[in-house]
Design an enzyme around this catalytic site. Structure first.
Site, short mmCIF file in Angstrom:
data_model
loop_
_atom_site.label_atom_id
_atom_site.label_comp_id
_atom_site.label_asym_id
_atom_site.label_seq_id
_atom_site.Cartn_x
_atom_site.Cartn_y
_atom_site.Cartn_z
N SER A 25 0.83 -1.19 0.00
CA SER A 25 0.00 0.00 0.00
C SER A 25 0.87 1.24 0.00
O SER A 25 1.91 1.28 0.64
CB SER A 25 -0.89 0.00 1.25
OG SER A 25 -1.45 1.27 1.46
N CYS A 26 0.45 2.25 -0.75
CA CYS A 26 1.20 3.52 -0.75
C CYS A 26 0.70 4.44 0.35
O CYS A 26 1.23 5.52 0.56
CB CYS A 26 1.06 4.22 -2.09
SG CYS A 26 1.96 3.39 -3.40
N VAL A 27 -0.36 4.06 1.00
CA VAL A 27 -0.88 4.90 2.08
C VAL A 27 -1.02 4.06 3.35
O VAL A 27 -1.75 4.30 4.21
CB VAL A 27 -2.24 5.57 1.72
CG1 VAL A 27 -2.01 6.74 0.80
CG2 VAL A 27 -3.18 4.58 1.11
N ILE A 64 1.03 11.91 -1.19
CA ILE A 64 1.35 10.48 -1.18
C ILE A 64 2.86 10.28 -0.98
O ILE A 64 3.28 9.42 -0.20
CB ILE A 64 0.85 9.79 -2.48
CG1 ILE A 64 -0.69 9.73 -2.44
CG2 ILE A 64 1.43 8.38 -2.63
CD1 ILE A 64 -1.35 9.25 -3.70
N ASN A 104 3.69 11.24 2.70
CA ASN A 104 3.22 10.21 3.62
C ASN A 104 4.06 8.94 3.50
O ASN A 104 4.44 8.34 4.50
CB ASN A 104 1.75 9.91 3.34
CG ASN A 104 1.16 8.94 4.31
OD1 ASN A 104 1.13 9.21 5.51
ND2 ASN A 104 0.73 7.79 3.84
#
Lengths: 103, 158
Positions: A101-103, B28, B31
């Protein structure tokens, strides 16, 4: 794949150290994995680990936001439990694959 | 065995556009950086400032005119509300993928130690008052201060 001895058991891990067979996981193994990366597990850590394993078993794609909304810990809290890798390190200790996941 | 390149310890990301693409690329990447244990600074400038203005931060849009990647003819972009609709669709899909709205996303980044700054020149040029900015903005800084903050790390322009 490499074989590794954790808490007296032989387990298989990938190049990044993630267990490849989540069913081989146990609390003793988790404690050993956590110790290796300098984390001492508290009750809160265990709650997060159990949530991650449950989500993984249910096929949920994990993200930082999901854990933050789980009601167990907020995102800031997750960062303090697993410094420098809230999702990466928690997944490693939980014996599940590294979340894609990128988040 | 070859030596592994040294890992990145710090990123400073400049967001100079207020469209969904630039703002979300910034969010993105920031984060992602804090999730990997890096330091992250975000510097909003020019139209990027819309992403940290309370009134506009959760209303940023994508361009339907002059956007060659948009799978509709530009001329249709003249239809009122089409930009709004395309943006809504993008935000809806992102939300499904656990990519949060701008304010929540910035809070996530700050929870991981990321820092949010706004460019002084942009504030002066657009006559923005501090109280119009999102509370999480740490400071309004000059480009010189930005470079000081970025020292020793990588600078990314979105």
């Amino acid at each position: 794949m490499v074989q590794k001895t954790l808490a007296g058991k032989n387990v298989e891990v990938n190049d990044e150290g993630y267990m490849t067979t989540p069913s081989e996981w146990s609390r003793d193994i988790a404690t050993a994995l956590a110790t290796e990366i300098g984390i001492t597990l508290t009750d809160k850590h265990w709650e997060v680990l159990e949530y991650l394993r449950k989500s993984f078993n249910e096929g949920v794609a994990l993200s930082l936001r999901k854990v933050g909304n789980s009601g167990i810990v907020d995102i800031k809290g997750l960062y303090s439990l697993f410094p420098g890798g809230p999702l990466k390190k928690s997944a490693l200790i939980a014996g599940i694959p590294k979340p894609a996941s990128c988040v | 065995m070859t030596d592994k390149p040294e890992s990145i310890k710090k990123v400073s990301i400049i967001c100079a556009s207020g469209d969904i693409e630039s703002v979300y690329a910034t969010l993105i990447m920031s984060n992602g950086a804090v999730m990997e244990g890096m330091e992250a600074n975000i510097f909003f400038t020019f139209w990027g400032i819309n992403a940290v203005k309370k009134r506009s931060m959760n209303k940023i849009k994508t361009a339907v005119i002059g956007n060659p990647a948009m799978p509709i003819p530009s001329i249709l972009g003249l239809i009122p509300g089409l930009s709004w609709l395309a943006s809504k669709a993008m935000m809806w899909r992102m939300n499904q993928l656990d990519i949060p709205p701008v304010d929540e996303f910035l809070e996530m980044i700050q929870a991981g130690g990321g820092r949010v700054f706004v460019c002084k020149a942009a504030v002066d040029m657009f006559m923005v008052k501090k109280e119009q900015l999102w509370e999480g903005v740490e400071d309004i800084i000059t480009v010189g201060t930005f470079y000081e903050l970025a020292a020793g790390g990588q600078i990314i322009f979105t």
